[in-house]
Write a protein that holds these residues in place. Structure first.
Motif, mmCIF file in Angstrom:
data_model
loop_
_atom_site.group_PDB
_atom_site.id
_atom_site.type_symbol
_atom_site.label_atom_id
_atom_site.label_comp_id
_atom_site.label_asym_id
_atom_site.label_seq_id
_atom_site.Cartn_x
_atom_site.Cartn_y
_atom_site.Cartn_z
ATOM 1 N N ASP A 291 0.570 -1.668 0.159
ATOM 2 C CA ASP A 291 0.105 0.041 0.028
ATOM 3 C C ASP A 291 0.883 1.039 -0.300
ATOM 4 O O ASP A 291 0.423 2.010 -0.587
ATOM 5 C CB ASP A 291 -0.889 0.041 1.279
ATOM 6 N N ALA A 292 1.814 1.370 0.868
ATOM 7 C CA ALA A 292 2.757 2.656 0.867
ATOM 8 C C ALA A 292 3.529 2.626 -0.415
ATOM 9 O O ALA A 292 4.753 3.701 -0.247
ATOM 10 C CB ALA A 292 3.561 2.284 1.735
ATOM 11 N N GLY A 293 3.970 1.699 -1.352
ATOM 12 C CA GLY A 293 4.019 1.446 -2.814
ATOM 13 C C GLY A 293 5.663 1.020 -2.598
ATOM 14 O O GLY A 293 6.902 1.681 -3.138
ATOM 15 N N VAL A 294 5.505 0.258 -1.158
ATOM 16 C CA VAL A 294 7.462 0.089 -1.016
ATOM 17 C C VAL A 294 7.914 -0.833 -2.560
ATOM 18 O O VAL A 294 7.268 -1.837 -3.256
ATOM 19 C CB VAL A 294 7.842 -1.060 0.016
ATOM 20 N N ALA A 295 9.307 -0.264 -3.203
ATOM 21 C CA ALA A 295 9.538 -1.513 -4.483
ATOM 22 C C ALA A 295 10.066 -2.484 -4.366
ATOM 23 O O ALA A 295 11.371 -2.773 -2.777
ATOM 24 C CB ALA A 295 10.015 -0.955 -5.357
ATOM 25 N N PRO A 296 9.603 -3.635 -4.809
ATOM 26 C CA PRO A 296 10.599 -5.243 -4.693
ATOM 27 C C PRO A 296 11.984 -4.346 -5.024
ATOM 28 O O PRO A 296 12.758 -4.111 -5.526
ATOM 29 C CB PRO A 296 10.322 -5.767 -5.484
ATOM 30 N N GLY A 297 13.669 -5.307 -4.007
ATOM 31 C CA GLY A 297 13.864 -4.781 -4.444
ATOM 32 C C GLY A 297 15.292 -3.597 -3.234
ATOM 33 O O GLY A 297 15.992 -3.428 -3.545
ATOM 34 N N GLU B 213 14.078 -2.305 2.330
ATOM 35 C CA GLU B 213 12.390 -2.695 3.071
ATOM 36 C C GLU B 213 11.593 -3.810 2.202
ATOM 37 O O GLU B 213 11.325 -4.684 3.149
ATOM 38 C CB GLU B 213 11.152 -2.251 2.739
ATOM 39 N N ALA B 214 11.656 -3.477 1.301
ATOM 40 C CA ALA B 214 11.001 -5.164 1.300
ATOM 41 C C ALA B 214 11.637 -6.374 1.235
ATOM 42 O O ALA B 214 11.268 -7.934 1.134
ATOM 43 C CB ALA B 214 10.705 -5.156 -0.161
ATOM 44 N N ASP B 215 13.048 -6.200 0.704
ATOM 45 C CA ASP B 215 13.926 -7.516 0.925
ATOM 46 C C ASP B 215 14.038 -7.771 2.817
ATOM 47 O O ASP B 215 13.909 -9.346 2.656
ATOM 48 C CB ASP B 215 15.428 -7.166 0.770
ATOM 49 N N ALA B 216 14.230 -6.736 3.849
ATOM 50 C CA ALA B 216 13.861 -7.123 4.806
ATOM 51 C C ALA B 216 12.695 -8.160 5.097
ATOM 52 O O ALA B 216 12.414 -9.066 6.316
ATOM 53 C CB ALA B 216 13.488 -5.774 5.717
ATOM 54 N N LEU B 217 11.111 -7.930 4.233
ATOM 55 C CA LEU B 217 10.702 -8.714 4.968
ATOM 56 C C LEU B 217 10.424 -10.262 3.918
ATOM 57 O O LEU B 217 10.046 -10.912 4.627
ATOM 58 C CB LEU B 217 9.382 -7.416 3.397
ATOM 59 N N VAL B 218 10.930 -9.929 2.563
ATOM 60 C CA VAL B 218 11.505 -11.104 2.893
ATOM 61 C C VAL B 218 12.123 -12.061 3.492
ATOM 62 O O VAL B 218 12.420 -13.401 3.432
ATOM 63 C CB VAL B 218 12.174 -11.284 0.638
ATOM 64 N N PHE C 42 9.318 -25.951 8.418
ATOM 65 C CA PHE C 42 10.832 -26.342 7.979
ATOM 66 C C PHE C 42 11.686 -25.309 7.357
ATOM 67 O O PHE C 42 11.124 -24.466 6.990
ATOM 68 C CB PHE C 42 10.597 -27.633 6.935
ATOM 69 N N PRO C 43 12.803 -25.555 7.368
ATOM 70 C CA PRO C 43 13.651 -24.327 6.481
ATOM 71 C C PRO C 43 13.557 -24.074 5.278
ATOM 72 O O PRO C 43 13.362 -25.442 4.299
ATOM 73 C CB PRO C 43 14.939 -25.433 6.750
ATOM 74 N N LEU C 44 13.646 -22.919 5.509
ATOM 75 C CA LEU C 44 13.373 -22.447 3.859
ATOM 76 C C LEU C 44 14.474 -21.650 2.716
ATOM 77 O O LEU C 44 15.227 -20.848 3.399
ATOM 78 C CB LEU C 44 12.628 -21.607 3.950
ATOM 79 N N SER C 45 14.808 -22.640 1.801
ATOM 80 C CA SER C 45 15.858 -21.962 1.429
ATOM 81 C C SER C 45 15.668 -20.275 0.511
ATOM 82 O O SER C 45 14.328 -20.187 0.205
ATOM 83 C CB SER C 45 16.741 -22.841 0.247
ATOM 84 N N ARG C 46 16.290 -19.761 -0.053
ATOM 85 C CA ARG C 46 15.914 -18.779 -1.193
ATOM 86 C C ARG C 46 15.696 -19.114 -2.443
ATOM 87 O O ARG C 46 14.716 -18.866 -2.521
ATOM 88 C CB ARG C 46 17.518 -17.762 -1.115
ATOM 89 N N GLU C 47 16.047 -20.210 -3.110
ATOM 90 C CA GLU C 47 15.904 -20.826 -3.883
ATOM 91 C C GLU C 47 13.969 -21.472 -3.633
ATOM 92 O O GLU C 47 13.203 -21.337 -4.560
ATOM 93 C CB GLU C 47 16.202 -22.423 -4.048
ATOM 94 N N ALA D 170 9.353 -9.207 -5.130
ATOM 95 C CA ALA D 170 9.449 -9.655 -4.349
ATOM 96 C C ALA D 170 10.839 -10.147 -4.009
ATOM 97 O O ALA D 170 12.424 -10.148 -3.177
ATOM 98 C CB ALA D 170 8.890 -8.641 -3.083
ATOM 99 N N VAL D 171 10.565 -11.183 -3.788
ATOM 100 C CA VAL D 171 11.733 -12.140 -3.206
ATOM 101 C C VAL D 171 12.228 -12.679 -4.799
ATOM 102 O O VAL D 171 13.112 -12.884 -4.196
ATOM 103 C CB VAL D 171 10.449 -13.893 -3.191
ATOM 104 N N ASP D 172 11.773 -12.731 -6.263
ATOM 105 C CA ASP D 172 12.694 -12.432 -6.939
ATOM 106 C C ASP D 172 13.720 -11.104 -6.753
ATOM 107 O O ASP D 172 14.881 -11.423 -6.988
ATOM 108 C CB ASP D 172 11.613 -12.351 -8.076
#
Length: 267
Positions: A186-192, A195-200, A211-216, A249-251
């Motif tokens: 909503d705040a317009g945070v852009a992927p990459g 702030e977006a990386d911190a949420l990811v 369970f453990p989740l790798s980046r892939e 954001a994840v990508d």
């Protein structure tokens, strides 16, 4: 024990079979002087009398309840040893061991149940923790789909020891993350962005409750959030377009860490 050995006594093999011990154990007890045969054949072979068998029987019983060989020797031969006290002490140890094994058995039952059911909560508890929209058949469906995977086993192991309050904490953390993802979009945070990386990164940490989740794996999961109708309905129900925003954001975060989202696999 009645004397059924006969005048000639019993051989090592016969005694071993009668007492369900090994010939090697009988030889060892003879060598250390714990339980020696009273007779020998002309060829030097051991022969056990009824009195020998009685002592051996006591050795076997005491060993079975956990006494060491030196302690058994003292109980049998040392007149200064308080035998009832020694046995009471051993009884206390056996009781503690039984209680520990019972706890282990309970834990194994929960582990088996968790592998088969996923969530060890009643239907009412599931509705209370996960909300009225929760499908109590969801874990069974997930097991049918993922039950042969490493991740399901990891999920089950965590679920087996998780209390009602711990499930509540996991759910609260997930709901809080979903709300913060929506607020960021909503705040317009852009992927990459940082702030977006911190949420990811926070998503991976929250998801580790399962369970453990790798980046892939996170890339694959975010792709599923967008493409799977059930997941997409959940995220887009929070905010329209949230599933697609989170995938981007994840990508972007994956690329920043050297992972090509287009080539990511579940590993």
């Amino acid at each position: 024990m009645p004397d059924t050995t006969g005048a000639a006594g019993l051989t090592v093999g016969q005694v071993a079979a009668r007492l369900d011990v090994t010939v090697r154990a009988l030889h060892h007890w003879d060598e250390i002087g714990l339980a020696r045969p009273s007779l020998r054949t002309a060829g030097g072979y051991r022969l056990y009398t009824a009195a020998d068998l009685e002592r051996l029987h006591r050795v076997v019983v005491y060993r079975e309840i956990g006494l060491g060989l030196d302690r058994i020797r003292a109980v049998l031969d040392d007149p200064a040893v308080d035998v009832p006290a020694a046995l009471r002490a051993q009884r206390a140890q056996v009781t503690a061991r039984v209680e520990r094994l019972q706890r282990l058995g309970t834990g194994l039952d929960r582990m088996i149940d968790a592998h088969e059911r996923g969530v060890l909560l009643s239907v009412e508890q599931q509705a209370e923790i996960f909300g009225p929209a929760w499908d109590p058949e969801g874990p069974a469906k997930a097991r049918a789909r993922y039950g042969d995977t490493t991740q399901w086993r990891q999920y089950a192991e965590r679920a087996a020891t998780r209390s009602l309050e711990e499930w509540r904490a996991v759910t609260d953390a997930t709901n809080a993350l979903d709300g913060d993802l929506a607020s960021a979009m909503d705040a317009g945070v852009a992927p990459g962005t940082p702030e977006a990386d911190a949420l990811v990164d926070r998503h991976r940490a929250v998801f580790a409750a399962y369970f453990p989740l790798s980046r892939e794996m996170q890339v694959v999961l975010a792709r599923t959030y967008e493409s799977d109708p059930g997941f997409a309905a959940h995220y887009d129900g929070i905010r329209p377009g949230l599933a697609a925003w989170f995938r981007r954001a994840v990508d972007a975060s994956a690329r920043a860490h050297g992972v090509d989202p287009d080539a990511a696999t579940w590993r």
